[in-house]
Design a protein around this motif. Structure first.
Motif, PDB file in Angstrom:
ATOM      1  N   THR A  50      11.034   1.807   0.857  1.00  0.00           N
ATOM      2  CA  THR A  50      11.228   2.877  -0.114  1.00  0.00           C
ATOM      3  C   THR A  50      10.733   2.346  -1.467  1.00  0.00           C
ATOM      4  N   PRO A  51      10.574   3.208  -2.477  1.00  0.00           N
ATOM      5  CA  PRO A  51      10.137   2.715  -3.783  1.00  0.00           C
ATOM      6  C   PRO A  51      11.041   1.637  -4.365  1.00  0.00           C
ATOM      7  N   SER A  52      12.354   1.812  -4.299  1.00  0.00           N
ATOM      8  CA  SER A  52      13.258   0.810  -4.875  1.00  0.00           C
ATOM      9  C   SER A  52      13.187  -0.506  -4.114  1.00  0.00           C
ATOM     10  N   ALA A  53      13.083  -0.438  -2.780  1.00  0.00           N
ATOM     11  CA  ALA A  53      12.979  -1.661  -1.995  1.00  0.00           C
ATOM     12  C   ALA A  53      11.652  -2.365  -2.253  1.00  0.00           C
ATOM     13  N   ALA A  54      10.580  -1.591  -2.434  1.00  0.00           N
ATOM     14  CA  ALA A  54       9.280  -2.190  -2.749  1.00  0.00           C
ATOM     15  C   ALA A  54       9.327  -2.922  -4.082  1.00  0.00           C
ATOM     16  N   ALA A  55       9.986  -2.308  -5.080  1.00  0.00           N
ATOM     17  CA  ALA A  55      10.112  -2.956  -6.380  1.00  0.00           C
ATOM     18  C   ALA A  55      10.923  -4.234  -6.273  1.00  0.00           C
ATOM     19  N   GLY A  56      11.984  -4.206  -5.480  1.00  0.00           N
ATOM     20  CA  GLY A  56      12.784  -5.412  -5.286  1.00  0.00           C
ATOM     21  C   GLY A  56      11.998  -6.523  -4.619  1.00  0.00           C
ATOM     22  N   ARG A  57      11.177  -6.162  -3.637  1.00  0.00           N
ATOM     23  CA  ARG A  57      10.358  -7.174  -2.951  1.00  0.00           C
ATOM     24  C   ARG A  57       9.349  -7.789  -3.911  1.00  0.00           C
ATOM     25  N   MET A  58       8.754  -6.975  -4.762  1.00  0.00           N
ATOM     26  CA  MET A  58       7.797  -7.507  -5.735  1.00  0.00           C
ATOM     27  C   MET A  58       8.490  -8.412  -6.743  1.00  0.00           C
TER      28      MET A  58
ATOM     29  N   LEU B 212       3.940  -1.378   3.539  1.00  0.00           N
ATOM     30  CA  LEU B 212       3.683  -0.004   3.085  1.00  0.00           C
ATOM     31  C   LEU B 212       4.861   0.483   2.241  1.00  0.00           C
ATOM     32  N   MET B 213       4.580   1.445   1.387  1.00  0.00           N
ATOM     33  CA  MET B 213       5.626   2.120   0.629  1.00  0.00           C
ATOM     34  C   MET B 213       5.474   3.611   0.858  1.00  0.00           C
ATOM     35  N   MET B 214       6.557   4.245   1.316  1.00  0.00           N
ATOM     36  CA  MET B 214       6.572   5.682   1.515  1.00  0.00           C
ATOM     37  C   MET B 214       7.724   6.272   0.720  1.00  0.00           C
TER      38      MET B 214
ATOM     39  N   MET C 203       6.444   4.279  -9.037  1.00  0.00           N
ATOM     40  CA  MET C 203       6.525   2.856  -8.729  1.00  0.00           C
ATOM     41  C   MET C 203       6.665   2.007  -9.995  1.00  0.00           C
ATOM     42  N   SER C 204       6.030   2.425 -11.086  1.00  0.00           N
ATOM     43  CA  SER C 204       6.185   1.695 -12.347  1.00  0.00           C
ATOM     44  C   SER C 204       7.635   1.751 -12.812  1.00  0.00           C
ATOM     45  N   TYR C 205       8.241   2.921 -12.676  1.00  0.00           N
ATOM     46  CA  TYR C 205       9.646   3.071 -13.045  1.00  0.00           C
ATOM     47  C   TYR C 205      10.542   2.188 -12.178  1.00  0.00           C
ATOM     48  N   GLU C 206      10.318   2.209 -10.871  1.00  0.00           N
ATOM     49  CA  GLU C 206      11.161   1.396  -9.983  1.00  0.00           C
ATOM     50  C   GLU C 206      11.004  -0.090 -10.291  1.00  0.00           C
ATOM     51  N   TRP C 207       9.779  -0.512 -10.606  1.00  0.00           N
ATOM     52  CA  TRP C 207       9.561  -1.912 -10.985  1.00  0.00           C
ATOM     53  C   TRP C 207      10.373  -2.245 -12.240  1.00  0.00           C
ATOM     54  N   HIS C 208      10.265  -1.400 -13.245  1.00  0.00           N
ATOM     55  CA  HIS C 208      10.972  -1.635 -14.502  1.00  0.00           C
ATOM     56  C   HIS C 208      12.484  -1.620 -14.294  1.00  0.00           C
TER      57      HIS C 208
ATOM     58  N   ALA D 103       0.848  -1.197   0.000  1.00  0.00           N
ATOM     59  CA  ALA D 103       0.000   0.000   0.000  1.00  0.00           C
ATOM     60  C   ALA D 103       0.880   1.242   0.000  1.00  0.00           C
ATOM     61  N   THR D 104       0.552   2.195  -0.861  1.00  0.00           N
ATOM     62  CA  THR D 104       1.306   3.444  -0.905  1.00  0.00           C
ATOM     63  C   THR D 104       0.658   4.462   0.017  1.00  0.00           C
ATOM     64  N   THR D 105       1.487   5.181   0.761  1.00  0.00           N
ATOM     65  CA  THR D 105       0.955   6.160   1.700  1.00  0.00           C
ATOM     66  C   THR D 105       1.950   7.285   1.899  1.00  0.00           C
ATOM     67  N   ALA D 106       1.441   8.468   2.191  1.00  0.00           N
ATOM     68  CA  ALA D 106       2.307   9.625   2.433  1.00  0.00           C
ATOM     69  C   ALA D 106       2.545   9.870   3.911  1.00  0.00           C
ATOM     70  N   ARG D 107       1.871   9.106   4.749  1.00  0.00           N
ATOM     71  CA  ARG D 107       2.031   9.333   6.192  1.00  0.00           C
ATOM     72  C   ARG D 107       2.078   7.998   6.924  1.00  0.00           C
ATOM     73  N   ALA D 108       2.738   8.010   8.049  1.00  0.00           N
ATOM     74  CA  ALA D 108       2.847   6.792   8.847  1.00  0.00           C
ATOM     75  C   ALA D 108       1.484   6.385   9.385  1.00  0.00           C
ATOM     76  N   ARG D 109       1.259   5.096   9.477  1.00  0.00           N
ATOM     77  CA  ARG D 109       0.006   4.558  10.018  1.00  0.00           C
ATOM     78  C   ARG D 109       0.319   3.795  11.304  1.00  0.00           C
ATOM     79  N   ASP D 110      -0.676   3.698  12.165  1.00  0.00           N
ATOM     80  CA  ASP D 110      -0.464   2.991  13.431  1.00  0.00           C
ATOM     81  C   ASP D 110      -0.657   1.493  13.228  1.00  0.00           C
ATOM     82  N   MET D 111       0.177   0.948  12.351  1.00  0.00           N
ATOM     83  CA  MET D 111       0.124  -0.482  12.065  1.00  0.00           C
ATOM     84  C   MET D 111       1.541  -1.016  11.980  1.00  0.00           C
ATOM     85  N   VAL D 112       1.713  -2.236  12.454  1.00  0.00           N
ATOM     86  CA  VAL D 112       3.037  -2.852  12.431  1.00  0.00           C
ATOM     87  C   VAL D 112       3.195  -3.574  11.088  1.00  0.00           C
ATOM     88  N   LYS D 113       3.827  -2.899  10.143  1.00  0.00           N
ATOM     89  CA  LYS D 113       4.067  -3.456   8.817  1.00  0.00           C
ATOM     90  C   LYS D 113       5.430  -2.986   8.327  1.00  0.00           C
ATOM     91  N   PRO D 114       6.073  -3.766   7.471  1.00  0.00           N
ATOM     92  CA  PRO D 114       7.308  -3.260   6.848  1.00  0.00           C
ATOM     93  C   PRO D 114       7.007  -2.008   6.031  1.00  0.00           C
TER      94      PRO D 114
END
Length: 262
Positions: free
Chosen positions: A106-114, A146-148, A167-172, A92-103
């Protein structure tokens, strides 16, 4: 930037890529520009949840600027739960921190995980929220991470198409083997060593004839400096021929074996 080459092979919509899930997008134009951003980097799986202005949407098609394969293949859902069904990993992409325990990636790390998910024959998706408010916590709860984006904290707002493009760029990029730098040589090629040596000897012979490489004790270091300078230039075969022509032109008025008058 313009640059579409219609002679190139069309993107294969069956090739693995993340699903882009737009939750309650407000404007058809934003859906269209997001679709355009997706296709720029080979993403075609667009899923739309409760679009405010309905679907299909001609403003979305116009804003997509030819990304019809994405618009025509878009799937419509009433619930985010249905849109993520069949996926193995959702960010999930978000601009602010949420009160949830989730990894939080960054965009590049999210692309690598996918990329890792797809390498394990899984399927991944990206959740994007409405333009004005972003994702609700109930939508965030459906995500694995999350991705911030690390942007200016005093002005962190990205519009929908910007975030999809990022995010499309980071995936590519994560799966792209394009060299970081390259030179298009067109009708020439890099100069060979023997061509460079021929030029060096030509230039140095004329400089000796015209008395430039003096005094004798400084000649070796002067030659080294000249050769290093031209080596750094990365000359092409055509450029070496041009430089030899320049030297010949400048010295043509004096016969071989003779220099200028003292």
């Amino acid at each position: 930037m313009a640059g579409t080459d219609h002679t190139k092979k069309e993107h294969d919509p069956a090739s693995p890529c993340p699903a882009v899930i737009l939750v309650a997008p407000q404007l058809g134009e934003n859906i269209g520009t997001a679709a355009r951003a997706m296709l720029n980097f080979g993403l075609t799986d667009l899923r739309i949840v409760r679009p405010r202005d309905g679907w299909p949407n001609e403003r979305a098609r116009a804003a997509a600027s030819g990304a019809d394969i994405v618009i025509d293949g878009a799937k419509l859902f009433d619930r985010t739960e249905d849109a993520v069904a069949g996926l193995d990993y959702v960010i999930a992409t978000t601009a602010r921190a949420r009160d949830m325990v989730k990894p939080i990636f960054t965009p590049s790390a999210a692309a690598g995980r996918m990329r890792e998910v797809f390498a394990e024959e899984g399927r991944a998706g990206l959740l994007f929220g409405p333009e004005r408010t972003g994702l609700e916590n109930d939508d965030i709860a459906l995500a694995d991470a999350l991705m911030m984006v690390p942007v200016n904290p005093a002005f962190a707002s990205l519009n929908l198409a910007q975030c999809v493009l990022l995010m499309s760029y980071e995936w590519h990029k994560a799966g792209d083997a394009t060299p970081e730098t390259r030179i298009e040589y067109q009708q020439t090629r890099p100069a060979k060593k023997e061509e460079l040596l021929g030029f060096f000897e030509h230039l140095e012979g004329e400089l000796d004839r015209f008395g430039f490489l003096k005094p004798p004790e400084k000649r070796p270091s002067m030659i080294r400096n000249l050769r290093n300078m031209f080596q750094r230039a990365g000359l092409t075969e055509q450029e070496v021929r041009t430089l030899r022509g320049v030297v010949a032109s400048l010295t043509r008025r004096y016969p071989k074996g003779e220099g200028p008058p003292e």
